[in-house]
Every structure is written in C-alpha cells, then in structure tokens.
Scaffold this active site. Structure first.
Site, mmCIF file in Angstrom:
data_model
loop_
_atom_site.group_PDB
_atom_site.id
_atom_site.type_symbol
_atom_site.label_atom_id
_atom_site.label_comp_id
_atom_site.label_asym_id
_atom_site.label_seq_id
_atom_site.Cartn_x
_atom_site.Cartn_y
_atom_site.Cartn_z
ATOM 1 N N ASP A 130 0.798 -1.211 0.000
ATOM 2 C CA ASP A 130 0.000 0.000 0.000
ATOM 3 C C ASP A 130 0.842 1.278 0.000
ATOM 4 O OD1 ASP A 130 -2.605 0.437 -0.287
ATOM 5 O OD2 ASP A 130 -3.182 0.173 1.790
ATOM 6 N N CYS A 213 -18.141 5.942 -1.784
ATOM 7 C CA CYS A 213 -17.907 4.702 -1.017
ATOM 8 C C CYS A 213 -17.731 5.028 0.470
ATOM 9 C CB CYS A 213 -16.656 4.015 -1.571
ATOM 10 S SG CYS A 213 -16.112 2.615 -0.600
ATOM 11 N N CYS A 247 -20.866 -11.333 -0.151
ATOM 12 C CA CYS A 247 -20.342 -12.076 -1.303
ATOM 13 C C CYS A 247 -20.413 -13.587 -1.064
ATOM 14 C CB CYS A 247 -18.895 -11.652 -1.562
ATOM 15 S SG CYS A 247 -18.155 -12.533 -2.945
HETATM 16 C C1 B12 Z 1 -7.414 3.595 -3.310
HETATM 17 C C2 B12 Z 1 -7.759 2.342 -2.545
HETATM 18 C C3 B12 Z 1 -9.038 2.269 -1.978
HETATM 19 C C4 B12 Z 1 -10.143 3.277 -2.308
HETATM 20 C C5 B12 Z 1 -10.725 2.930 -3.709
HETATM 21 C C6 B12 Z 1 -11.111 1.433 -3.846
HETATM 22 C C7 B12 Z 1 -11.166 0.904 -5.276
HETATM 23 N N1 B12 Z 1 -11.975 -0.116 -5.457
HETATM 24 O O1 B12 Z 1 -10.462 1.394 -6.161
HETATM 25 C C8 B12 Z 1 -11.111 3.065 -1.106
HETATM 26 C C9 B12 Z 1 -10.738 4.044 0.020
HETATM 27 C C10 B12 Z 1 -12.585 3.237 -1.425
HETATM 28 C C11 B12 Z 1 -10.736 1.649 -0.684
HETATM 29 C C12 B12 Z 1 -11.593 0.802 0.012
HETATM 30 C C13 B12 Z 1 -11.266 -0.489 0.373
HETATM 31 N N2 B12 Z 1 -10.057 -1.072 0.307
HETATM 32 CO CO1 B12 Z 1 -8.550 -0.291 -0.651
HETATM 33 N N3 B12 Z 1 -7.053 0.264 -1.650
HETATM 34 C C14 B12 Z 1 -6.826 1.281 -2.406
HETATM 35 C C15 B12 Z 1 -5.435 1.196 -3.066
HETATM 36 C C16 B12 Z 1 -4.474 2.142 -2.317
HETATM 37 C C17 B12 Z 1 -5.436 1.523 -4.571
HETATM 38 C C18 B12 Z 1 -6.579 0.856 -5.353
HETATM 39 C C19 B12 Z 1 -6.659 1.370 -6.778
HETATM 40 O O2 B12 Z 1 -5.663 1.478 -7.465
HETATM 41 N N4 B12 Z 1 -7.872 1.687 -7.255
HETATM 42 C C20 B12 Z 1 -8.058 2.146 -8.599
HETATM 43 C C21 B12 Z 1 -9.049 1.293 -9.356
HETATM 44 C C22 B12 Z 1 -9.075 1.737 -10.806
HETATM 45 O O3 B12 Z 1 -8.649 -0.054 -9.242
HETATM 46 P P1 B12 Z 1 -9.650 -1.288 -9.508
HETATM 47 O O4 B12 Z 1 -11.058 -0.848 -9.412
HETATM 48 O O5 B12 Z 1 -9.175 -2.411 -8.662
HETATM 49 O O6 B12 Z 1 -9.374 -1.519 -11.070
HETATM 50 C C23 B12 Z 1 -8.414 -2.442 -11.581
HETATM 51 C C24 B12 Z 1 -9.097 -3.610 -12.297
HETATM 52 O O7 B12 Z 1 -10.349 -3.201 -12.791
HETATM 53 C C25 B12 Z 1 -8.095 -3.957 -13.384
HETATM 54 N N5 B12 Z 1 -8.686 -4.178 -14.701
HETATM 55 C C26 B12 Z 1 -9.102 -3.263 -15.592
HETATM 56 N N6 B12 Z 1 -9.535 -3.849 -16.717
HETATM 57 C C27 B12 Z 1 -9.354 -5.175 -16.548
HETATM 58 C C28 B12 Z 1 -9.611 -6.235 -17.382
HETATM 59 C C29 B12 Z 1 -9.306 -7.527 -16.939
HETATM 60 C C30 B12 Z 1 -9.584 -8.663 -17.845
HETATM 61 C C31 B12 Z 1 -8.753 -7.749 -15.644
HETATM 62 C C32 B12 Z 1 -8.449 -9.106 -15.163
HETATM 63 C C33 B12 Z 1 -8.507 -6.659 -14.796
HETATM 64 C C34 B12 Z 1 -8.817 -5.391 -15.259
HETATM 65 O O8 B12 Z 1 -7.224 -2.830 -13.536
HETATM 66 C C35 B12 Z 1 -7.652 -1.747 -12.727
HETATM 67 C C36 B12 Z 1 -6.407 -0.968 -12.277
HETATM 68 O O9 B12 Z 1 -5.567 -1.774 -11.480
HETATM 69 C C37 B12 Z 1 -5.088 -0.327 -2.842
HETATM 70 C C38 B12 Z 1 -3.601 -0.637 -2.586
HETATM 71 C C39 B12 Z 1 -2.757 -0.468 -3.830
HETATM 72 N N7 B12 Z 1 -1.642 0.223 -3.682
HETATM 73 O O10 B12 Z 1 -3.088 -0.962 -4.888
HETATM 74 C C40 B12 Z 1 -5.959 -0.716 -1.620
HETATM 75 C C41 B12 Z 1 -6.631 -2.103 -1.624
HETATM 76 C C42 B12 Z 1 -7.245 -2.299 -2.987
HETATM 77 N N8 B12 Z 1 -7.697 -1.953 -0.636
HETATM 78 C C43 B12 Z 1 -7.923 -3.005 0.063
HETATM 79 C C44 B12 Z 1 -8.975 -3.143 1.020
HETATM 80 C C45 B12 Z 1 -8.871 -4.316 1.975
HETATM 81 C C46 B12 Z 1 -10.043 -2.237 1.042
HETATM 82 C C47 B12 Z 1 -11.381 -2.374 1.793
HETATM 83 C C48 B12 Z 1 -11.917 -3.781 1.890
HETATM 84 C C49 B12 Z 1 -11.213 -1.756 3.218
HETATM 85 C C50 B12 Z 1 -12.515 -1.612 4.008
HETATM 86 N N9 B12 Z 1 -13.088 -2.681 4.537
HETATM 87 O O11 B12 Z 1 -13.009 -0.533 4.189
HETATM 88 C C51 B12 Z 1 -12.288 -1.438 0.945
HETATM 89 C C52 B12 Z 1 -12.971 -2.206 -0.219
HETATM 90 C C53 B12 Z 1 -13.804 -1.330 -1.100
HETATM 91 C C54 B12 Z 1 -13.917 -1.876 -2.533
HETATM 92 N N10 B12 Z 1 -15.058 -2.457 -2.867
HETATM 93 O O12 B12 Z 1 -12.933 -1.758 -3.293
HETATM 94 C C55 B12 Z 1 -7.000 -4.163 -0.337
HETATM 95 C C56 B12 Z 1 -7.786 -5.128 -1.228
HETATM 96 C C57 B12 Z 1 -7.485 -6.612 -1.015
HETATM 97 C C58 B12 Z 1 -8.330 -7.463 -1.956
HETATM 98 N N11 B12 Z 1 -8.548 -8.719 -1.567
HETATM 99 O O13 B12 Z 1 -8.783 -7.031 -2.998
HETATM 100 C C59 B12 Z 1 -5.836 -3.360 -1.096
HETATM 101 C C60 B12 Z 1 -5.152 -4.119 -2.224
HETATM 102 C C61 B12 Z 1 -4.795 -2.982 0.006
HETATM 103 C C62 B12 Z 1 -3.897 -4.151 0.394
HETATM 104 N N12 B12 Z 1 -2.589 -3.984 0.283
HETATM 105 O O14 B12 Z 1 -4.338 -5.215 0.784
HETATM 106 N N13 B12 Z 1 -9.487 1.312 -1.116
HETATM 107 S S1 SF4 Z 2 -19.744 -12.871 -6.398
HETATM 108 FE FE1 SF4 Z 2 -21.500 -11.491 -6.167
HETATM 109 S S2 SF4 Z 2 -21.130 -10.394 -4.229
HETATM 110 FE FE2 SF4 Z 2 -19.169 -11.373 -4.810
HETATM 111 S S3 SF4 Z 2 -18.081 -9.739 -5.933
HETATM 112 FE FE3 SF4 Z 2 -19.194 -10.967 -7.446
HETATM 113 S S4 SF4 Z 2 -21.162 -9.910 -7.733
HETATM 114 FE FE4 SF4 Z 2 -20.245 -9.128 -5.851
HETATM 115 S S1 SF4 Z 3 -20.403 -1.767 0.069
HETATM 116 FE FE1 SF4 Z 3 -18.293 -1.711 -0.759
HETATM 117 S S2 SF4 Z 3 -18.345 -0.201 -2.415
HETATM 118 FE FE2 SF4 Z 3 -20.226 0.070 -1.197
HETATM 119 S S3 SF4 Z 3 -19.743 1.638 0.312
HETATM 120 FE FE3 SF4 Z 3 -19.236 -0.323 1.303
HETATM 121 S S4 SF4 Z 3 -17.038 -0.689 0.827
HETATM 122 FE FE4 SF4 Z 3 -17.773 0.927 -0.569
#
Ligand code: B12
Ligand code: SF4
Ligand code: SF4
Length: 317
Positions: A130, A213, A247
């Site tokens: 991170d 979020c 989930c």
């Molecule tokens: C910014 C950030 C947040 C932000 C934005 C979250 C988000 N979804 O982007 C906020 C503050 C909301 C957040 C919340 C949470 N986070 Co956070 N967060 C980060 C951080 C720092 C960057 C994420 C990022 O780059 N987002 C940008 C978007 C664009 O990324 P993305 O939606 O995942 O998109 C990717 C895919 O779509 C992929 N993609 C695109 N096209 C395609 C096509 C194909 C075919 C494939 C395969 C993939 C693909 O590429 C995109 C870019 O990487 C990472 C750590 C890190 N340095 O990476 C942790 C991280 C993602 N977070 C983490 C966690 C645990 C959480 C929470 C669960 C915490 C909580 N309970 O509150 C929540 C979950 C919310 C959610 N549903 O995501 C973990 C996730 C672990 C996991 N199993 O996924 C990480 C990895 C931290 C860690 N080191 O463990 N987070």
């Molecule tokens: S399996 Fe269902 S709950 Fe889990 S990430 Fe996919 S759509 Fe969301």
């Molecule tokens: S359910 Fe997931 S995406 Fe929606 S507010 Fe909570 S952490 Fe964010």
C-alpha cells in the site's frame, strides 16, 4: 541480476512458512491495466486522494520502483474474524481491528527479502504494501492470487476476499504462475447491498466511485460528509465491509466453516477496548493517541472519527 529463470518452489515454501495464506509469482511487466486506472482518475473517482493521481506515471512500470525488477512475488494474508455491529459501539471494518497491516506484512516481506538475498547473493528486493505506487490487485491477479469481483476486490475462489495483498519486487527471475481464473457469474449481491450505490458499471467493467464509497468517506475524506451520503454510512465508524460480507465467495460452507477461516495472525485480532460512540465524541488527543497506537485507524484522525461517530448516532446506532 536478471539472468536465467529459477524455480519458485523454495521461495513459496518460505513465504508460507512466514505465515502468508498464499503466494504467487508474476513477471515484473509494465502495469497491464494502467489505462483503466488512468480513466478512473480522469473521472475523478479517486476524490481527494490526490496521491493516486500523482502516482500515475510511477505506476506504469515496476522498474520505476526497482530498476532491475524481474519478478513480483505476491502474497496474501487473511484478516477474517467475526465482526458484528453492536448498538452504541463503533463499527470498524474488519481489516482495521488489529495491528496496522502495513507493519505486519512489511515485516514479513522483509524476512522473505532477506531469504532471497542469502539464496541469490547480489539480488535486489523491495517490499510494497500500500505504500509504494504500484497496482497491487493487478499484480496479485497476474500472480494467481485471485480474480476481480464486481465489487473490485480480488477474490480467491477457495478462500474468498478477506485478505490483504503484499508485493515483493525482486531482481531474481522466478518461475511465474498463471493469472487467476474466476468470475461472479450472474450474482449482483454486492451491487444491491452497497448502501451508497458506489459500485458502477462503466467502460465494460465494474468500478468503485470512491467519492460515494463509505470506506473512502469515513477514512480518507476530510471535512463535512455530503448530507445525501450520511444515511448510507449507517453504523460504519471506520471503513465498510458490506460488499464483502454479502459475497457468496465469503460465505461459510460445510467443509470450511468460515471459508478462509479465522485469521492466523494474532496481531490482527481485536484487542482494543473502544469507548462507545458518545464517549468518542468527548475523547481528547491524548486518549486518541493511546488508543490508535499501531493501528490503521489513526489515519482518519480524531476529528474524522468524531464526525463519523456523530453520523452513526444520527443514524440511530
Ligand atoms: C485507493 C484504494 C481504496 C479506495 C478505492 C477502492 C477501489 N476499489 O479502487 C477506497 C478508500 C474506497 C478503498 C476501500 C477499500 N479497500 Co482499498 N485500496 C486502495 C489502493 C491504495 C489503490 C486501489 C486502486 O488502485 N484503485 C483504482 C481502481 C481503478 O482499481 P480497480 O477498481 O481495482 O481496477 C483495476 C481492475 O479493474 C483492473 N482491470 C481493468 N480492466 C481489466 C480487465 C481484466 C480482464 C482484468 C483481469 C482486470 C482489469 O485494472 C484496474 C487498475 O488496477 C489499494 C492498494 C494499492 N496500492 O493498490 C488498496 C486495496 C485495494 N484496498 C484493500 C482493502 C482491503 C479495502 C477495503 C476492503 C477496506 C474496508 N473494509 O473498508 C475497501 C474495499 C472497497 C472496494 N469495494 O474496493 C485491499 C484489497 C485486497 C483485496 N482482496 O482485494 C488493497 C489491495 C490494500 C492491500 N494492500 O491489501 N481502497
Ligand atoms: S460474487 Fe457477487 S457479491 Fe461477490 S463480488 Fe461478485 S457480484 Fe459481488
Ligand atoms: S459496500 Fe463496498 S463499495 Fe459500497 S460503500 Fe461499502 S465498501 Fe464501498
């Protein structure tokens, strides 16, 4: 020291011996989905997390972080533990209940790096949790640890998604794994359960608009929370677990009562005695400092936690 490819068997044994739940390896290639990340930033979905926009050029290639990077070792660490809401008490996301995961994982990755340096003298390694500008989920996916759910979390089909990701960049060219395969199918449980509609489908993929979020609002956002989003915060005082709790990949099965099972990391267990929501509002800086020592919760600051507690109380917690 790129050189010829070496087996990753002993490396993986070492990682599991250090307590990681799973481990995989991928090549240190340029970020495969940088364009998706850039698009997310361009739409402003990162809200006030300005550092994410600044990191775009650095995230393009892991060699920005380690010039001779040849492989990326991705590790996962399970943080699951039951975390029910208790009326009047703060509801903290499960990932933040124990000791700050950055410290725990970084410590372990450094041990793994030390092992690599002994086995492969002259190698270079860099641990990222991170902290460094790198797309962690993308590389963990390539290394086989999980696939992207609609909630954007990385899901391991056998163990669910309650895990952290850590990456170790290394100049050693380890044998790579295949990317993880899996999909949500027709499930939409997280989209329907998200209290603020933050999970949206755009450009052919699911994305989280951080600005709405609850995790972002309660942890990263400074200042007032927009009135139309306050109700959605519900009883969450720090972070939000809803899209993971619903989930199906995280649901208990007969053969695996807690899917991934309880965390094996004692430091992640909740040991802090949190004051109730009313007391949080009266807490001073000294108490806050003591309470959040070594905890990820410190990030939100006393002002942030007070604001969140007030919203929880308004929402009837
Ligand atoms: C910014 C950030 C947040 C932000 C934005 C979250 C988000 N979804 O982007 C906020 C503050 C909301 C957040 C919340 C949470 N986070 Co956070 N967060 C980060 C951080 C720092 C960057 C994420 C990022 O780059 N987002 C940008 C978007 C664009 O990324 P993305 O939606 O995942 O998109 C990717 C895919 O779509 C992929 N993609 C695109 N096209 C395609 C096509 C194909 C075919 C494939 C395969 C993939 C693909 O590429 C995109 C870019 O990487 C990472 C750590 C890190 N340095 O990476 C942790 C991280 C993602 N977070 C983490 C966690 C645990 C959480 C929470 C669960 C915490 C909580 N309970 O509150 C929540 C979950 C919310 C959610 N549903 O995501 C973990 C996730 C672990 C996991 N199993 O996924 C990480 C990895 C931290 C860690 N080191 O463990 N987070
Ligand atoms: S399996 Fe269902 S709950 Fe889990 S990430 Fe996919 S759509 Fe969301
Ligand atoms: S359910 Fe997931 S995406 Fe929606 S507010 Fe909570 S952490 Fe964010």
């Amino acid at each position: 020291m790129s050189g010829s490819m070496v087996s990753s068997t002993d490396l993986k044994h070492k990682a599991l011996e250090l307590g990681f739940m799973s481990v995989g390896v991928c090549e240190a290639l340029p970020a495969p989905h940088l364009a998706a990340y850039e698009d997310w930033i361009a739409k402003g979905y990162h809200g006030s997390m300005e550092y994410l926009a600044r990191h775009v050029p650095l995230k393009a290639n892991p060699t920005e972080l380690l010039p001779d990077a040849a492989s990326i070792v991705a590790v996962a660490l399970n943080y699951y533990q039951p975390n029910p809401a208790v009326p009047g008490e703060p509801h903290l996301a499960t990932y933040a209940l124990g000791r700050d995961y950055h410290r725990v994982i970084r410590g372990r990755l450094k041990k793994l790096a030390a092992w690599i340096e002994i086995e492969y003298p002259g190698s270079h390694n860099r641990a990222c949790v991170d902290s460094a500008p790198i797309l962690e989920r993308d590389y963990a996916h390539m290394a086989g640890l999980g696939w992207f759910g609609k909630n954007t979390c990385l899901i391991d089909s056998k163990r669910g998604s309650w895990f952290f990701i850590g990456l170790l960049l290394t100049s050693v060219k380890f044998e790579a794994d295949a990317p993880a395969l899996g999909a949500c199918g027709t499930c939409r449980a997280c989209i329907e359960a998200c209290p603020t509609g933050a999970i949206v489908f755009e450009e052919g993929r699911w994305q989280v608009d951080a600005r709405s979020c609850v995790s972002y609002l309660t942890i990263e956002h400074e200042g007032e929370i927009p009135p139309d989003l306050r109700q959605g915060i519900g009883d969450w005082t720090f972070g939000c677990d809803i899209c993971q709790s619903v989930c199906p990949f995280n649901q208990p099965r007969e053969s695996q009562p807690l899917r991934a099972g309880l965390t094996t990391e004692p430091d992640f267990l909740n040991r802090r005695q949190w004051p109730n929501l009313k007391h949080i509002q009266q807490m001073d800086e000294v108490q806050w400092d003591e309470l959040t020592n070594g905890s990820a919760i410190r990030r939100t600051g006393l002002r942030g936690i007070r604001r969140n507690a007030e919203i929880n109380l308004q929402n009837g917690s």
